[in-house]
Design a protein around this motif. Structure first.
Motif, mmCIF file in Angstrom:
data_model
loop_
_atom_site.group_PDB
_atom_site.id
_atom_site.type_symbol
_atom_site.label_atom_id
_atom_site.label_comp_id
_atom_site.label_asym_id
_atom_site.label_seq_id
_atom_site.Cartn_x
_atom_site.Cartn_y
_atom_site.Cartn_z
ATOM 1 N N CYS A 1 3.142 4.692 4.885
ATOM 2 C CA CYS A 1 4.399 3.988 4.616
ATOM 3 C C CYS A 1 4.859 4.279 3.193
ATOM 4 N N GLY A 2 6.076 3.872 2.896
ATOM 5 C CA GLY A 2 6.634 4.083 1.555
ATOM 6 C C GLY A 2 6.117 3.096 0.528
ATOM 7 N N SER A 3 5.593 1.960 0.978
ATOM 8 C CA SER A 3 5.108 0.936 0.054
ATOM 9 C C SER A 3 4.085 0.057 0.757
ATOM 10 N N GLU A 4 3.367 -0.739 -0.019
ATOM 11 C CA GLU A 4 2.400 -1.667 0.555
ATOM 12 C C GLU A 4 3.114 -2.740 1.377
ATOM 13 N N ALA A 5 4.298 -3.186 0.903
ATOM 14 C CA ALA A 5 5.064 -4.202 1.641
ATOM 15 C C ALA A 5 5.498 -3.669 3.003
ATOM 16 N N GLN A 6 5.952 -2.428 3.050
ATOM 17 C CA GLN A 6 6.351 -1.825 4.323
ATOM 18 C C GLN A 6 5.138 -1.699 5.245
#
Length: 149
Positions: free
Chosen positions: A90-95
């Motif tokens: 993913c693009g980020s940990e949140a995503q």
């Protein structure tokens, strides 16, 4: 499990609960991370080449495990063959957290357990079975081969 290809293609065109371009690596040895449009529709995870309208493949999200592999990556494996993993970046940990939560909630098993839980909570609060008004018999409720409510 067998599926009708045209029905799966039609399902892949339905509105997605979640969709994004993610890095994806299949379970084959030597497989490399490729950009794919990944689309969650009901309990199917469809993946597409970024420039094509038809899916390259689909994963039925039943009897599977979603595991965080790194801060912004996760994998999906199936109980029948836990060593065979599909990896996603993913693009980020949140995503990553958003995808993992959505995938875990997508299975019929999860929805069934949630329905049973909320049915019991409503019954405790009201003294009535909320499914009774729909004429669903006690014996027919939540039947799933080999699993108990």
């Amino acid at each position: 499990m067998r599926y009708n290809e045209k029905e799966l293609q039609a399902l892949s065109r339905q509105p997605a609960e979640l969709a994004a371009e993610l890095g994806m690596r299949g379970p084959k040895k030597g497989s490399v991370l490729k950009r794919r449009l990944v689309k969650l529709v009901v309990n199917f995870l469809f993946y597409f080449r970024t420039d094509e309208a038809e899916p390259v493949g689909a994963l039925l999200l039943e009897r599977c495990r979603v595991t965080q592999e790194e801060p912004s990556g996760f994998s999906i494996s199936f109980l029948e063959d836990p060593e065979r993993k599909y990896h996603f970046a993913c693009g980020s940990e949140a995503q990553c957290q958003e995808w993992m939560g959505a995938l875990r909630r997508a299975s019929y098993e999860f929805m069934r357990r949630s329905l049973i839980f909320y049915r019991n909570e409503i019954q405790k609060m009201t003294g009535k079975d909320p499914l009774e008004q729909f004429g669903i018999s006690e014996e027919a409720r939540f039947q799933l081969g080999g699993l108990k409510a």
